[in-house]
Design a protein around this motif. Structure first.
Motif, PDB file in Angstrom:
ATOM      1  N   VAL A   1       0.867  -1.175   0.000  1.00 55.53           N
ATOM      2  CA  VAL A   1       0.000   0.000   0.000  1.00 55.53           C
ATOM      3  C   VAL A   1       0.907   1.230   0.000  1.00 55.53           C
ATOM      4  N   PRO A   2       0.999   1.938  -1.120  1.00 58.64           N
ATOM      5  CA  PRO A   2       1.887   3.098  -1.190  1.00 58.64           C
ATOM      6  C   PRO A   2       1.268   4.296  -0.481  1.00 58.64           C
ATOM      7  N   GLY A   3       2.052   5.346  -0.323  1.00 63.02           N
ATOM      8  CA  GLY A   3       1.528   6.552   0.296  1.00 63.02           C
ATOM      9  C   GLY A   3       0.527   7.270  -0.570  1.00 63.02           C
ATOM     10  N   HIS A   4       0.677   7.143  -1.894  1.00 53.93           N
ATOM     11  CA  HIS A   4      -0.233   7.756  -2.860  1.00 53.93           C
ATOM     12  C   HIS A   4      -0.369   6.809  -4.052  1.00 53.93           C
ATOM     13  N   GLY A   5      -1.587   6.673  -4.568  1.00 50.94           N
ATOM     14  CA  GLY A   5      -1.816   5.849  -5.742  1.00 50.94           C
ATOM     15  C   GLY A   5      -2.357   4.480  -5.414  1.00 50.94           C
ATOM     16  N   ALA A   6      -2.578   3.692  -6.452  1.00 56.79           N
ATOM     17  CA  ALA A   6      -3.261   2.409  -6.319  1.00 56.79           C
ATOM     18  C   ALA A   6      -2.424   1.372  -5.578  1.00 56.79           C
ATOM     19  N   VAL A   7      -3.108   0.496  -4.869  1.00 53.15           N
ATOM     20  CA  VAL A   7      -2.472  -0.628  -4.187  1.00 53.15           C
ATOM     21  C   VAL A   7      -1.899  -1.593  -5.225  1.00 53.15           C
ATOM     22  N   GLY A   8      -0.770  -2.196  -4.917  1.00 56.12           N
ATOM     23  CA  GLY A   8      -0.155  -3.155  -5.830  1.00 56.12           C
ATOM     24  C   GLY A   8       0.632  -4.199  -5.076  1.00 56.12           C
ATOM     25  N   GLY A   9       1.666  -4.685  -5.732  1.00 56.73           N
ATOM     26  CA  GLY A   9       2.550  -5.678  -5.138  1.00 56.73           C
ATOM     27  C   GLY A   9       3.961  -5.136  -5.075  1.00 56.73           C
ATOM     28  N   PRO A  10       4.955  -6.013  -4.948  1.00 54.18           N
ATOM     29  CA  PRO A  10       6.351  -5.563  -4.832  1.00 54.18           C
ATOM     30  C   PRO A  10       6.856  -4.823  -6.066  1.00 54.18           C
ATOM     31  N   GLU A  11       6.133  -4.918  -7.188  1.00 57.00           N
ATOM     32  CA  GLU A  11       6.548  -4.165  -8.373  1.00 57.00           C
ATOM     33  C   GLU A  11       6.528  -2.658  -8.125  1.00 57.00           C
ATOM     34  N   LEU A  12       5.729  -2.197  -7.152  1.00 57.22           N
ATOM     35  CA  LEU A  12       5.701  -0.766  -6.842  1.00 57.22           C
ATOM     36  C   LEU A  12       7.037  -0.296  -6.275  1.00 57.22           C
ATOM     37  N   LEU A  13       7.706  -1.155  -5.531  1.00 55.25           N
ATOM     38  CA  LEU A  13       9.035  -0.818  -5.036  1.00 55.25           C
ATOM     39  C   LEU A  13       9.995  -0.677  -6.206  1.00 55.25           C
ATOM     40  N   ASP A  14       9.882  -1.583  -7.169  1.00 60.06           N
ATOM     41  CA  ASP A  14      10.767  -1.544  -8.336  1.00 60.06           C
ATOM     42  C   ASP A  14      10.554  -0.268  -9.146  1.00 60.06           C
ATOM     43  N   ARG A  15       9.290   0.111  -9.357  1.00 62.21           N
ATOM     44  CA  ARG A  15       9.000   1.293 -10.168  1.00 62.21           C
ATOM     45  C   ARG A  15       9.489   2.565  -9.494  1.00 62.21           C
ATOM     46  N   THR A  16       9.312   2.642  -8.171  1.00 65.26           N
ATOM     47  CA  THR A  16       9.815   3.803  -7.444  1.00 65.26           C
ATOM     48  C   THR A  16      11.332   3.875  -7.549  1.00 65.26           C
ATOM     49  N   GLU A  17      12.002   2.728  -7.397  1.00 57.41           N
ATOM     50  CA  GLU A  17      13.460   2.711  -7.500  1.00 57.41           C
ATOM     51  C   GLU A  17      13.926   3.121  -8.893  1.00 57.41           C
ATOM     52  N   GLU A  18      13.257   2.628  -9.927  1.00 57.15           N
ATOM     53  CA  GLU A  18      13.648   2.970 -11.293  1.00 57.15           C
ATOM     54  C   GLU A  18      13.586   4.477 -11.523  1.00 57.15           C
ATOM     55  N   TYR A  19      12.520   5.107 -11.014  1.00 58.57           N
ATOM     56  CA  TYR A  19      12.390   6.560 -11.168  1.00 58.57           C
ATOM     57  C   TYR A  19      13.530   7.276 -10.446  1.00 58.57           C
ATOM     58  N   LEU A  20      13.817   6.876  -9.223  1.00 57.64           N
ATOM     59  CA  LEU A  20      14.841   7.553  -8.444  1.00 57.64           C
ATOM     60  C   LEU A  20      16.231   7.377  -9.055  1.00 57.64           C
ATOM     61  N   ARG A  21      16.492   6.207  -9.614  1.00 60.85           N
ATOM     62  CA  ARG A  21      17.789   6.009 -10.271  1.00 60.85           C
ATOM     63  C   ARG A  21      17.882   6.866 -11.533  1.00 60.85           C
ATOM     64  N   TRP A  22      16.762   7.064 -12.224  1.00 64.81           N
ATOM     65  CA  TRP A  22      16.733   7.968 -13.373  1.00 64.81           C
ATOM     66  C   TRP A  22      17.055   9.394 -12.920  1.00 64.81           C
ATOM     67  N   CYS A  23      16.462   9.840 -11.815  1.00 67.14           N
ATOM     68  CA  CYS A  23      16.752  11.164 -11.272  1.00 67.14           C
ATOM     69  C   CYS A  23      18.227  11.310 -10.934  1.00 67.14           C
ATOM     70  N   LEU A  24      18.781  10.265 -10.347  1.00 66.65           N
ATOM     71  CA  LEU A  24      20.186  10.320  -9.971  1.00 66.65           C
ATOM     72  C   LEU A  24      21.076  10.451 -11.209  1.00 66.65           C
ATOM     73  N   ARG A  25      20.744   9.740 -12.277  1.00 69.67           N
ATOM     74  CA  ARG A  25      21.521   9.868 -13.527  1.00 69.67           C
ATOM     75  C   ARG A  25      21.390  11.277 -14.106  1.00 69.67           C
ATOM     76  N   LEU A  26      20.169  11.835 -14.065  1.00 69.36           N
ATOM     77  CA  LEU A  26      19.972  13.198 -14.555  1.00 69.36           C
ATOM     78  C   LEU A  26      20.809  14.187 -13.752  1.00 69.36           C
ATOM     79  N   ALA A  27      20.860  13.990 -12.442  1.00 70.77           N
ATOM     80  CA  ALA A  27      21.638  14.895 -11.593  1.00 70.77           C
ATOM     81  C   ALA A  27      23.130  14.786 -11.905  1.00 70.77           C
ATOM     82  N   GLU A  28      23.617  13.575 -12.080  1.00 70.91           N
ATOM     83  CA  GLU A  28      25.030  13.393 -12.418  1.00 70.91           C
ATOM     84  C   GLU A  28      25.361  14.070 -13.740  1.00 70.91           C
ATOM     85  N   ASP A  29      24.497  13.880 -14.733  1.00 69.51           N
ATOM     86  CA  ASP A  29      24.720  14.502 -16.045  1.00 69.51           C
ATOM     87  C   ASP A  29      24.593  16.022 -15.961  1.00 69.51           C
TER      88      ASP A  29
END
Length: 306
Positions: A208-236
């Motif tokens: 159960v995330p803080g915002h948005g639809a309930v899901g499974g462990p894939e929600l952890l993966d999607r959040t991580e993917e976004y944050l790693r994208w942000c980190l790459r943007l910041a490095e660049d």
């Protein structure tokens, strides 16, 4: 201000475990949760406005009969805590010690960002029970355990995840998001990645995330993917000598254009830049200036449909 979103709905997601989801989950439209045992219950987070909290309370009462015994605040932001007073003095409000301190400092300040919202009467009600390392609430002698796990700095400097091991249900607060742009300006990018690894190790069946639809462990993966994208943007961006706002403009709309509230990217880049330049995770940052740049990226004040 855009149209007010509909009230949420309390739905059963496991035996004795419920999620209250407010769609679409943007600014101030958070989720809550309920765990019910033999003669005791725990409410995870409340809501931003008096009317939304009253609706949540009605749905909780329909399940418990007389409201929760504990209210757990996953972090200090007003959408998760402004409704605390609706459930006291019957319920004991519980949070991390750092969350209580941040709540006391922030007060009702969130209301000032969107003065046209019908906030209603939401007195600041601080936790009266705090913890530092971890805390287990037992719902009766044979009832379910509700484990409070400190996982910050992540979304804020001190975040709490709520784990119901018997049901394999995880309430993440705003450490995890579903269809909504993550937001770590007041927390940490690296800290969030560490928190997600810890939560993944629990092997939850339902998230159960803080915002948005309930899901499974894939929600952890999607959040991580976004944050790693942000980190790459910041490095660049740092390598190219770009300010966070300019880096966000160059990246937008990017692969996450479909997420609710994409303007949060510039705030996340401010945090990522600061950490890459040596700021410790969770340390204070210029929140007001970063929010102003989010307004620039959005083309005005972001929508709050509470």
């Amino acid at each position: 201000m855009s149209a007010v979103a509909p009230f949420g709905r309390l739905s059963r997601i496991a035996d004795g475990v419920y999620a209250y989801v407010q769609a679409p989950g943007g600014w101030c439209l958070n989720n809550a949760g309920l765990v019910v045992g033999a003669g005791a219950s725990v409410l995870v987070d409340t809501a931003a406005t008096a009317s939304r909290t009253a609706h949540l309370a009605d749905q909780v009462d329909a399940v418990t009969g007389d409201g929760p015994d504990w209210v757990v605040n996953t972090h200090f932001h007003g959408d998760h805590v402004f409704g605390n007073g609706r459930f006291t003095p019957r319920a004991t409000v519980v949070a991390h010690e750092g969350t209580r301190a941040d709540m006391a400092e922030a007060g009702l300040g969130l209301r000032g960002l969107w003065p046209d919202v019908a906030w209603g009467d939401t007195p600041l009600t601080l936790p009266t029970l705090t913890y530092r390392t971890d805390l287990t609430l037992r719902l009766g002698a044979a009832g379910p355990r509700v484990e409070l796990l400190p996982v910050g700095p992540a979304h804020t400097a001190t975040d709490t995840a709520v784990w119901v091991p018997d049901a394999e249900v995880l309430f993440t607060g705003d450490v995890v998001w579903s269809g909504v742009t993550p937001y770590v300006l007041m927390g940490s990018v690296e800290g969030s990645l560490s928190a997600l690894a810890r939560l993944r190790a629990l092997r939850p069946r339902v998230v159960v995330p803080g915002h948005g639809a309930v899901g499974g462990p894939e929600l952890l993966d999607r959040t991580e993917e976004y944050l790693r994208w942000c980190l790459r943007l910041a490095e660049d961006g740092l390598a190219a000598g770009l300010a966070p706002l300019d880096a966000a403009r160059r990246a937008a709309p990017g692969p996450y254009r479909a997420l609710v509230d994409p303007e949060r990217l510039v705030g996340n880049l401010h945090r990522a830049y600061a950490e890459l330049e040596g700021l410790p995770p969770g340390a204070r940052i210029d929140v007001a200036g970063s929010f102003a740049e989010m307004c620039v990226l959005h083309g005005g004040l972001p929508e709050c449909r509470a």
